[in-house]
Every structure is written in structure tokens, then in C-alpha cells.
Design a protein around this motif. Sequence first.
Motif, PDB file in Angstrom:
ATOM      1  N   THR A  28       3.880  -0.299   1.152  1.00 44.32           N
ATOM      2  CA  THR A  28       3.027   0.677   1.835  1.00 44.32           C
ATOM      3  C   THR A  28       3.241   2.054   1.221  1.00 44.32           C
ATOM      4  N   SER A  42      -1.894   0.181   2.030  1.00 40.48           N
ATOM      5  CA  SER A  42      -0.885  -0.872   2.042  1.00 40.48           C
ATOM      6  C   SER A  42      -1.459  -2.143   1.447  1.00 40.48           C
ATOM      7  N   GLY A  92       4.205  -4.952   3.486  1.00 38.17           N
ATOM      8  CA  GLY A  92       2.849  -4.427   3.578  1.00 38.17           C
ATOM      9  C   GLY A  92       2.284  -4.609   4.979  1.00 38.17           C
TER      10      GLY A  92
END
Length: 277
Positions: free
Chosen positions: A144, A138, A94
Motif C-alpha cells: 500500500t 494499493s 495490500g
Amino acid sequence: METTILISEFFVFGDDFEHLGDGTLKTRETLEKALDGFEFFKRHQSLKKENLRKLGVCSYEAESNIVIHAKFGIIKTYANENKIKTIAKDIGPGIPKLLLALTPGFSTASDKARKLGFGAGMGLKNIQKISDFFVITSKFGKGTYLTFEIWNEEINKEGTKMKIKHLIKELQLEVLTKYNEEILEKIIKDAYACDLLSRVLAKANEDSAWITIQTNVNVVGVAVIKRVPIIIITEGEFVPEETIKKAEENSIIIARTTHTTFELSGKLYTLLEPETK
């Protein structure tokens, strides 16, 4: 009514630099065959050669990001008579600060990636710049989700109507909420910049974009009452999860920018000026 076709779907594995670009290349080849072989696409603009070039650059950057940063990902590309749309989602670390990740030159690429020529910190920025619509969300520690679109010439010239999707594109906003295509098509005619909720209740219109630095959950309540479809948070302020969740429940988009309220108001005035005359 649009007829959307799934053109390509491929998996991407983290650290697999050897096969980086394979999926994007096959996607382009498939689209080129469609362009040459199907009357449906010959009649429309979305698969023009220039658009395929843009798609190739953006898809390669999305593929690179997964190889460099994530464990695993999947990239899907769709096309219809109006646009090419790609969704890239991954299982990875992320991005904790998306606005920082969109800053040219900023990179968290590994030493290995840098030695192979990656990590210039331009990937996401290139996608945002080249594509006609770009949204990335994200979650730290989970992954993401990136969407970008390449529009045909007719969409880019469809008059002076400023839709939410155009605002996101022109102002390069970071979209924090989940959304659907119907919301993106809503027309924005003006904007109202204010942090005082009672003033917004009195002055904002239902076709306004609301600019504020306030991020508490009450802003969504005001937006619901006034039927404001998009709230734009300035100065990169943190937005609590409960605010985002309530906005999604009420089909309101919350977007964010690093610009100040003054700077964003100026940009919006320029964009919306034809609507106000």
C-alpha cells in the motif's frame, strides 16, 4: 518556488507493537526543533503547532496500519513553506477494496491487535478527515502507498479557485492513478455528468471534471481528445488495469467514489457554484 526539506525517514516493522509510535514521536520532535530554530519556518505557516498536532495523529495512524497489517514499511515526511507531506509505503497484503477500508468501523486487524486496543476501523478514515489532502493506492498481494498533506492556512484560504487537489479533498475521492504535483494544481471550473461518449465529446470542456459510470479504456481516449484532466467514476465501479494505465500515460487522473452520479453531481455543483457565477 518551494524549498522542500526531508524532515524524517524511519522504518516500521510488522507486528512490532513495542516500538509503535517511536518514529512519529521523533518526527514531531524534529519538526518542533525546526519551528523553534530556523527563521525560514518561523516566517511561514506549515510548522505551526496545530499542524504538528494534525501530523502527529495522521502519522501515528499510518504507522499503526503498517505494524498491524504489513511486513515492513517506510515513512518519510517532508516540509516546506506551504505544507507538510508524508508518504507511507509498505510491503504487505495490500487492500483489495479500498472504499470498504475507508468505511468507519471496518477492520481486518488480527485478534492480537484487537486485544492490544487496535482494530477499531478508524485509522484511514481519521487520516482522510484530519489531513488536507489524502491519497491511497494499493495492490493486492504487493502493498500500500499512502500520501497525506497538512497545508498551511494560506493554501486553505487561497480564494475560490477549485483545483483538482481541492476536489479530491472535498469529495474524499479514491485516486486510482499515479499523479504528479502539476496535475493536482489544475483548476476545475465545471463538471459534466454523462455516460455517452459522443455527448461528452460534444459538451465537456477542457477544465471540466467528467462524472461517469463507464470504466472501459475508451473513456480515456475521449478525455484526451477533450483535454479533461480528471474522470470521476461513481458507485464504486471496478476500473480495469488497462484503463488506469492509459490514463497514467496521458496524465489524466481517474478517481472513484461510492456516491451515485446524482449525489456526486449535487456535491460538485455546490463546490463549483462560485466558479459559475
